[in-house]
Design an enzyme around this catalytic site. Structure first.
Site: not given
Ligand code: IMP
Ligand code: MG
Length: 198
Positions: A55, A114, A142, A164-165, A177
């Site tokens: 990520g 998160d 978050k 959710f991003v 992505r």
């Protein structure tokens, strides 16, 4: 099941401006730890960035180009959202954590904080190696209310609501992505139009 994006929440220009600010902040804090130019490179006391893949791949690529410091990168791969899920399945390290972080100034970089499970797992594993310092940088955070484990991030790009991003390195089921902006994921549709899958 396809999930389209619903709306952009942070566009590419805002991201670029914030990454530049973060780079300046980090360089100011870590710069004094770096040996003067021309001095022999010490085995310890170096600045080492540890990006958590996959990520953070886009974020760290931009961030390091805003860091005018002698630094090296040691990546670690963690999986916590396998397949079509937007609920963490718990963090697991895939492969090995770089073994030689002791004595160095480590900056752990992730896309999003998160539940905190991913960062706390990597943080604790690195702390066991006795780094000279350990700081955490995340692009997104978050709300604290959804944290399962407490994690202090010294550098945070943006605080976002619970959603959710995707985009700018963040994925849903491996896709999106490559979206240059950060967007919220929409509700599922039954058909996958192949040409529209990111
Ligand atoms: P945590 O372990 O629950 O803090 O989750 C951290 C990891 O889960 C991040 O590194 C992301 O890869 C992934 N993740 C958490 N929230 C999102 C999201 O909203 N979109 C995409 N990936 C997410
Ligand atoms: Mg991740």
């Amino acid at each position: 099941m396809h999930r389209p994006i619903s709306r952009i929440i942070i566009d590419r220009d805002r991201i670029a401006r914030r990454v530049e600010e973060l780079g300046a902040e980090i360089a100011r804090d870590l710069g004094p730890n770096i040996p003067a130019p021309g001095s022999p490179t010490p085995a310890r006391g170096q600045v080492v960035l540890v990006p958590i893949l996959t990520g953070s791949i886009v974020f760290v690529a931009d961030l390091i180009r805003r860091l005018p410091l002698m630094l090296s990168l040691r990546v670690v791969t963690v999986s916590s959202y396998p397949g079509q899920t937007t609920q963490s399945k718990g963090a697991k390290i895939a492969g090995e954590l770089p073994p030689d972080l002791g004595g160095n100034h480590v900056l752990l970089v992730d896309d999003i904080l998160d539940s905190g499970q991913t960062l706390s797992l990597i943080r604790d594993t690195i702390l066991a190696q006795n780094p000279a310092s350990l700081r955490i940088c995340v692009l997104l955070r978050k709300p604290e209310s959804i944290r399962k484990v407490h994690v202090d991030a010294q550098y945070v790009g943006f605080d976002i609501p619970e959603a959710f991003v995707v985009g700018y390195g963040l994925d849903y089921d491996g896709f999106y992505r490559n979206l240059p902006d950060i967007a919220e994921l929409g509700t599922p549709t039954s058909e996958v139009p192949p040409e529209s899958a990111a």
